[in-house]
Design a protein around this motif. Structure first.
Motif, PDB file in Angstrom:
ATOM      1  N   ARG A 219       0.832  -1.197   0.000  1.00 45.31           N
ATOM      2  CA  ARG A 219       0.000   0.000   0.000  1.00 45.31           C
ATOM      3  C   ARG A 219       0.870   1.250   0.000  1.00 45.31           C
ATOM      4  O   ARG A 219       2.042   1.226   0.359  1.00 45.31           O
ATOM      5  CB  ARG A 219      -0.938  -0.008   1.209  1.00 45.31           C
TER       6      ARG A 219
ATOM      7  N   PRO B 121      -6.865   5.506  -1.655  1.00 46.64           N
ATOM      8  CA  PRO B 121      -7.435   4.206  -2.045  1.00 46.64           C
ATOM      9  C   PRO B 121      -6.456   3.460  -2.946  1.00 46.64           C
ATOM     10  O   PRO B 121      -5.758   4.059  -3.767  1.00 46.64           O
ATOM     11  CB  PRO B 121      -8.704   4.593  -2.811  1.00 46.64           C
TER      12      PRO B 121
ATOM     13  N   ASP C 169      -8.132  -2.112  -2.436  1.00 45.86           N
ATOM     14  CA  ASP C 169      -9.512  -1.852  -2.018  1.00 45.86           C
ATOM     15  C   ASP C 169     -10.509  -2.210  -3.109  1.00 45.86           C
ATOM     16  O   ASP C 169     -11.658  -2.574  -2.825  1.00 45.86           O
ATOM     17  CB  ASP C 169      -9.681  -0.367  -1.662  1.00 45.86           C
TER      18      ASP C 169
ATOM     19  N   LYS D 150     -14.679  -7.666  -1.504  1.00 46.54           N
ATOM     20  CA  LYS D 150     -14.216  -6.350  -1.951  1.00 46.54           C
ATOM     21  C   LYS D 150     -14.661  -6.151  -3.401  1.00 46.54           C
ATOM     22  O   LYS D 150     -14.639  -7.091  -4.191  1.00 46.54           O
ATOM     23  CB  LYS D 150     -12.702  -6.230  -1.808  1.00 46.54           C
TER      24      LYS D 150
ATOM     25  N   LEU E  17     -15.813   2.112  -4.432  1.00 47.51           N
ATOM     26  CA  LEU E  17     -15.243   2.552  -3.156  1.00 47.51           C
ATOM     27  C   LEU E  17     -16.328   2.952  -2.164  1.00 47.51           C
ATOM     28  O   LEU E  17     -16.130   2.850  -0.946  1.00 47.51           O
ATOM     29  CB  LEU E  17     -14.284   3.719  -3.385  1.00 47.51           C
TER      30      LEU E  17
END
Length: 348
Positions: A153, A159, A232, A250, A281
């Motif tokens: 990440r 995001p 995400d 997800k 999202l």
């Protein structure tokens, strides 16, 4: 079962089989690999590669676990199919996920959506057994601490969006999406994790690697599990990866999926991807409900123990627990092709 052999022909097979290898080793079983030379460099120092038929015979595996749709002829042991992906419906059923090639004694299915069709085929053909086990590849999604994934990440709260297209030129989005991706990456409001199928052309790899920078990273397919845990949202097309991702509950955005389902946010134009990601999202309730229903159908297991169930099913097969099975079909043409292809695996 004292020894088992793992058979892989593509890079994406390694994360499928490694959880199975680890589970076997925890049971005190010996484990070895048969892979082509191009894949050998991806094996770890403690992953033993057998490079000749003589070495395989000396190893004497009781079972061979395949993440391909075939196994090399003449290898000893029960042949177990663990699948190289979910049923992405890229082809008609008789040519795709449910095609029977006559190599396997046991099919370890991923969930109810695939178990029932394979059980029907087993009743008709009678030369193989079926056990619903879940998929070894997904064990790390539910059993590891996530540190490797967290390292992918951005670390700044943006995001994280993963892009993973399929490779077939007829249905891949990799070419149509490139210009749009370049714009979205350059905008910098999201962090992108990019990958391509190993069979994609080298020039395409070079184009996508050129997008790497402060807003994007590129990884090969042996890091798919970490990428999926880190992201995400997934952007894809008709790749089976979208089903792996959806099992985590997800959201998935697809471009021109061959057979779109309610759990996907499918669009027909790359220009609509941006808005679809925003909606994903936001996780609207109807989308999340569809995701949950799909996950239960294709892979209801969340305990990270699918590899253990595969080994248990194989032990049952070896003990005759599925009853007598008929001889596999001879299918000389297919077996000759498998023998020809297997020559690249062995040095003698």
């Amino acid at each position: 079962m004292d020894a088992c052999l793992l058979f892989a022909t593509e890079l994406y097979a390694l994360p499928i089989l490694r959880p199975l290898a680890a589970a076997a080793q925890r049971r005190g079983q010996r484990v070895a690999w048969v892979v082509p030379a191009a894949l050998a460099r991806y094996l770890a120092a403690d992953e033993t590669r057998l490079v000749s038929r003589r070495a395989v015979r000396a190893f004497a595996p009781q079972a061979v676990f395949s993440a391909a749709n075939w196994v090399p002829p003449g290898i000893p042991g029960a042949k177990v199919q663990v699948f190289h992906g979910f049923n992405a419906e890229k082809r008609e059923p008789e040519r795709g996920h449910f095609a029977l090639r006559g190599f396997f004694d046991l099919y370890c299915t991923q969930g109810p959506a695939t178990t029932a069709p394979f059980q029907a085929l087993a009743r008709r053909c009678r030369y193989f057994a079926v056990a619903e086990t879940g998929w070894p590849k997904l064990d790390p999604l539910f059993s590891e601490d996530g540190a490797r994934a967290a390292a992918l990440r951005s670390g700044d709260g943006r995001p994280v969006v993963m892009y993973a297209p399929t490779f077939s030129r007829k249905i891949t989005s990799a070419y149509r999406m490139y210009d749009t991706l370049r714009e979205l990456v350059a905008r910098g409001d999201r962090y992108w994790l990019l990958t391509l199928h190993p069979k994609c052309e080298p020039a395409l790899f070079a184009s996508y690697r050129a997008l790497v920078g402060p807003h994007a990273a590129f990884y090969e397919s042996d890091r798919l599990m970490d990428m999926q845990r880190a992201a995400d949202v997934l952007v894809s097309d008709t790749s089976s990866v979208l089903h792996e991702f959806a099992v985590q509950l997800k959201p998935v955005v697809t471009l021109c999926n061959r057979r779109p389902k309610p759990f996907m946010l499918d669009v027909q134009d790359p220009a609509d991807i941006d808005a679809a990601i925003d909606r994903a999202l936001a996780r609207p309730p109807e989308l999340m409900a569809a995701l949950r229903a799909h996950a239960e159908a294709i892979h209801p297991y969340r305990d990270g123990r699918s590899s253990e169930r595969v080994l248990d099913a194989t032990e049952r097969l070896l003990a005759g627990g599925y009853g007598p099975l008929e001889r596999k079909p001879l299918n000389l043409r297919r077996r000759w092709k498998a023998w020809r292809d297997s020559r690249a695996l062995f040095q003698g």
